[in-house]
Motif scaffolding. Sequence first.
Motif, PDB file in Angstrom:
ATOM      1  N   LEU A  83      14.986  83.647  -3.528  1.00  0.00           N
ATOM      2  CA  LEU A  83      15.912  84.731  -3.856  1.00  0.00           C
ATOM      3  C   LEU A  83      16.449  85.274  -2.548  1.00  0.00           C
ATOM      4  CD1 LEU A  83      13.734  86.545  -6.557  1.00  0.00           C
ATOM      5  CD2 LEU A  83      15.610  84.922  -6.949  1.00  0.00           C
ATOM      6  N   ARG A  84      17.762  85.179  -2.346  1.00  0.00           N
ATOM      7  CA  ARG A  84      18.353  85.580  -1.064  1.00  0.00           C
ATOM      8  C   ARG A  84      18.964  86.966  -1.101  1.00  0.00           C
ATOM      9  NH1 ARG A  84      22.292  81.114   0.810  1.00  0.00           N
ATOM     10  NH2 ARG A  84      22.529  80.611  -1.402  1.00  0.00           N
ATOM     11  N   GLY A  85      18.856  87.650  -2.210  1.00  0.00           N
ATOM     12  CA  GLY A  85      19.413  88.996  -2.322  1.00  0.00           C
ATOM     13  C   GLY A  85      19.595  89.349  -3.779  1.00  0.00           C
ATOM     14  N   VAL A 114       5.237  79.245 -10.859  1.00  0.00           N
ATOM     15  CA  VAL A 114       6.485  79.506 -10.160  1.00  0.00           C
ATOM     16  C   VAL A 114       6.196  80.336  -8.917  1.00  0.00           C
ATOM     17  CG1 VAL A 114       6.960  81.547 -11.592  1.00  0.00           C
ATOM     18  CG2 VAL A 114       8.833  80.439 -10.331  1.00  0.00           C
ATOM     19  N   THR A 115       6.825  79.970  -7.811  1.00  0.00           N
ATOM     20  CA  THR A 115       6.738  80.745  -6.577  1.00  0.00           C
ATOM     21  C   THR A 115       8.089  81.395  -6.311  1.00  0.00           C
ATOM     22  OG1 THR A 115       5.060  79.293  -5.587  1.00  0.00           O
ATOM     23  CG2 THR A 115       6.328  80.680  -4.089  1.00  0.00           C
ATOM     24  N   LEU A 116       8.103  82.720  -6.286  1.00  0.00           N
ATOM     25  CA  LEU A 116       9.306  83.477  -5.944  1.00  0.00           C
ATOM     26  C   LEU A 116       9.272  83.716  -4.438  1.00  0.00           C
ATOM     27  CD1 LEU A 116       9.100  86.067  -8.867  1.00  0.00           C
ATOM     28  CD2 LEU A 116      10.532  84.012  -8.765  1.00  0.00           C
ATOM     29  N   PHE A 117      10.361  83.338  -3.756  1.00  0.00           N
ATOM     30  CA  PHE A 117      10.363  83.334  -2.294  1.00  0.00           C
ATOM     31  C   PHE A 117      11.565  84.103  -1.768  1.00  0.00           C
ATOM     32  CE2 PHE A 117      11.915  81.467   1.664  1.00  0.00           C
ATOM     33  CZ  PHE A 117      10.786  81.502   2.468  1.00  0.00           C
ATOM     34  N   HIS A 118      11.335  84.900  -0.728  1.00  0.00           N
ATOM     35  CA  HIS A 118      12.443  85.590  -0.068  1.00  0.00           C
ATOM     36  C   HIS A 118      12.241  85.514   1.436  1.00  0.00           C
ATOM     37  CE1 HIS A 118      15.669  88.423   0.723  1.00  0.00           C
ATOM     38  NE2 HIS A 118      14.837  89.160   1.447  1.00  0.00           N
ATOM     39  N   ALA A 119      13.288  85.122   2.161  1.00  0.00           N
ATOM     40  CA  ALA A 119      13.250  85.044   3.617  1.00  0.00           C
ATOM     41  C   ALA A 119      14.107  86.154   4.192  1.00  0.00           C
ATOM     42  CB  ALA A 119      13.756  83.689   4.095  1.00  0.00           C
ATOM     43  N   THR A 120      13.591  86.830   5.208  1.00  0.00           N
ATOM     44  CA  THR A 120      14.335  87.899   5.866  1.00  0.00           C
ATOM     45  C   THR A 120      14.298  87.683   7.368  1.00  0.00           C
ATOM     46  OG1 THR A 120      14.448  90.304   6.220  1.00  0.00           O
ATOM     47  CG2 THR A 120      12.260  89.356   5.889  1.00  0.00           C
ATOM     48  N   ASP A 121      15.349  88.123   8.056  1.00  0.00           N
ATOM     49  CA  ASP A 121      15.430  87.921   9.503  1.00  0.00           C
ATOM     50  C   ASP A 121      14.612  88.948  10.280  1.00  0.00           C
ATOM     51  OD1 ASP A 121      17.107  85.774   9.215  1.00  0.00           O
ATOM     52  OD2 ASP A 121      18.931  86.999   9.282  1.00  0.00           O
ATOM     53  N   ALA A 149      11.304  92.163  10.033  1.00  0.00           N
ATOM     54  CA  ALA A 149       9.952  92.371   9.519  1.00  0.00           C
ATOM     55  C   ALA A 149       9.924  93.256   8.278  1.00  0.00           C
ATOM     56  CB  ALA A 149       9.071  92.972  10.611  1.00  0.00           C
ATOM     57  N   ASN A 150      10.970  93.190   7.459  1.00  0.00           N
ATOM     58  CA  ASN A 150      11.020  93.902   6.184  1.00  0.00           C
ATOM     59  C   ASN A 150      10.701  95.391   6.353  1.00  0.00           C
ATOM     60  OD1 ASN A 150      11.383  93.935   3.353  1.00  0.00           O
ATOM     61  ND2 ASN A 150       9.175  93.844   3.020  1.00  0.00           N
ATOM     62  N   PRO A 151      11.358  96.087   7.325  1.00  0.00           N
ATOM     63  CA  PRO A 151      10.984  97.476   7.618  1.00  0.00           C
ATOM     64  C   PRO A 151      11.238  98.436   6.459  1.00  0.00           C
ATOM     65  CG  PRO A 151      13.047  96.922   8.690  1.00  0.00           C
ATOM     66  CD  PRO A 151      12.512  95.644   8.114  1.00  0.00           C
ATOM     67  N   ASP A 152      12.268  98.167   5.661  1.00  0.00           N
ATOM     68  CA  ASP A 152      12.578  99.095   4.571  1.00  0.00           C
ATOM     69  C   ASP A 152      11.981  98.653   3.242  1.00  0.00           C
ATOM     70  OD1 ASP A 152      14.085  96.882   4.147  1.00  0.00           O
ATOM     71  OD2 ASP A 152      16.024  97.916   3.960  1.00  0.00           O
ATOM     72  N   GLY A 153      11.238  97.556   3.263  1.00  0.00           N
ATOM     73  CA  GLY A 153      10.595  97.098   2.039  1.00  0.00           C
ATOM     74  C   GLY A 153      11.528  96.446   1.040  1.00  0.00           C
ATOM     75  N   HIS A 154      12.753  96.087   1.479  1.00  0.00           N
ATOM     76  CA  HIS A 154      13.712  95.504   0.542  1.00  0.00           C
ATOM     77  C   HIS A 154      13.193  94.199  -0.051  1.00  0.00           C
ATOM     78  CE1 HIS A 154      17.434  94.046  -1.223  1.00  0.00           C
ATOM     79  NE2 HIS A 154      17.289  92.931  -0.531  1.00  0.00           N
ATOM     80  N   GLY A 155      12.633  93.334   0.804  1.00  0.00           N
ATOM     81  CA  GLY A 155      12.138  92.055   0.323  1.00  0.00           C
ATOM     82  C   GLY A 155      11.028  92.215  -0.703  1.00  0.00           C
ATOM     83  N   ASP A 156      10.112  93.148  -0.434  1.00  0.00           N
ATOM     84  CA  ASP A 156       9.024  93.401  -1.377  1.00  0.00           C
ATOM     85  C   ASP A 156       9.554  93.909  -2.710  1.00  0.00           C
ATOM     86  OD1 ASP A 156       6.662  92.644   0.013  1.00  0.00           O
ATOM     87  OD2 ASP A 156       6.863  94.416   1.289  1.00  0.00           O
ATOM     88  N   ALA A 179      15.856  80.967   6.842  1.00  0.00           N
ATOM     89  CA  ALA A 179      15.907  80.781   5.392  1.00  0.00           C
ATOM     90  C   ALA A 179      15.615  79.342   4.983  1.00  0.00           C
ATOM     91  CB  ALA A 179      17.280  81.204   4.857  1.00  0.00           C
ATOM     92  N   VAL A 180      16.299  78.385   5.610  1.00  0.00           N
ATOM     93  CA  VAL A 180      16.115  76.985   5.222  1.00  0.00           C
ATOM     94  C   VAL A 180      14.706  76.518   5.536  1.00  0.00           C
ATOM     95  CG1 VAL A 180      16.851  74.616   5.623  1.00  0.00           C
ATOM     96  CG2 VAL A 180      18.545  76.451   5.500  1.00  0.00           C
ATOM     97  N   ALA A 181      14.260  76.791   6.779  1.00  0.00           N
ATOM     98  CA  ALA A 181      12.917  76.355   7.163  1.00  0.00           C
ATOM     99  C   ALA A 181      11.865  77.023   6.297  1.00  0.00           C
ATOM    100  CB  ALA A 181      12.673  76.677   8.641  1.00  0.00           C
TER     101      ALA A 181
END
Length: 302
Positions: free
Chosen positions: A156-158, A180-187, A189-196, A225-227
């Motif tokens: 999930l990219r957004g 199922v594995t739900l995956f999110h990559a962020t550039d 360290a997820n400071p605002d918790g958006h990814g979580d 993201a790709v890696a």
Amino acid sequence: MLTTVRMSPRASVLTVLRVQFYRVQCLFSPTPTDVLHVLPPDETTVLLPVDISGEYVLPTPVLDLLSSIHVVVLGYYPVPSQAAPAQLKHQHEDDARRHLDAILNQLTGRVDGISDVLVFTHDRDETVDRIATTHDVDAILTPGDVTTVDRLLVPLRGESNVENILSLAETLLASTDATVTLFHATDEANPDGHGDRLLDGAVEHLVESGVDPDRIDRQLSTDDAVAGILAAGDEPDILLIGETEPSLRDRILGRVPSQILEDAEGPVFVVRDTSGTETVNKTRTGSESGTEYGSGGQTDAP
């Protein structure tokens, strides 16, 4: 021209009831629709492009995954740039039709319904774009090699397209015991918790739809993201990724999806982002626009 539609015996009774419902609905519609070409709006439709210049056998686990899905089989015959599509059609249409029919026979009785299109084309991606739009499909399946389906990976990219992605994930999970594995990559360290929050919301969505929480895993990564997608846990059996760009062809050929499609050995579902675009309520018009024509399918004109 009418696109060929096949239906499995187990789906026939339910479909008759659905058609009767839409027949009544259309009687009271200010702009009645040809009932015979209406598909129920809750039916998931997947486009399956297959090169039919040679024989192809769909893996059995893929057939099992598609059991509750309407499949539009796009049998495309690649035409060299210096050749005329009509010429290759004349020379190879019988073989192409035979190869396409073999794929349709594999699907018959295994999926919820089938439509097929036969195309001789210079540009595979443009053809996929056109047929996906014409048939208002929910996703495009790039077939690959797989022996079992034990895990689906859903990056999930957004927020964009998340609902469509999770909806298809629900449908696929209902046809298998896979996790199922739900995956999110962020550039960062997820400071605002958006990814979580994104992943937590996706988990909640699947659980509310009836997926057992024990079948759901979540991963948050700060890798590229790709890696990150390709390195997420063990090699997934099925990848389910979303489109993000305005053009379907750009979405499929965009940096992240194209690298995944090139590197992934197993099947990949690319979920279309139809939000904010006009839809036709999955209505089959009985004819195809543009420069393609054919019988039970279509052929690019020179």
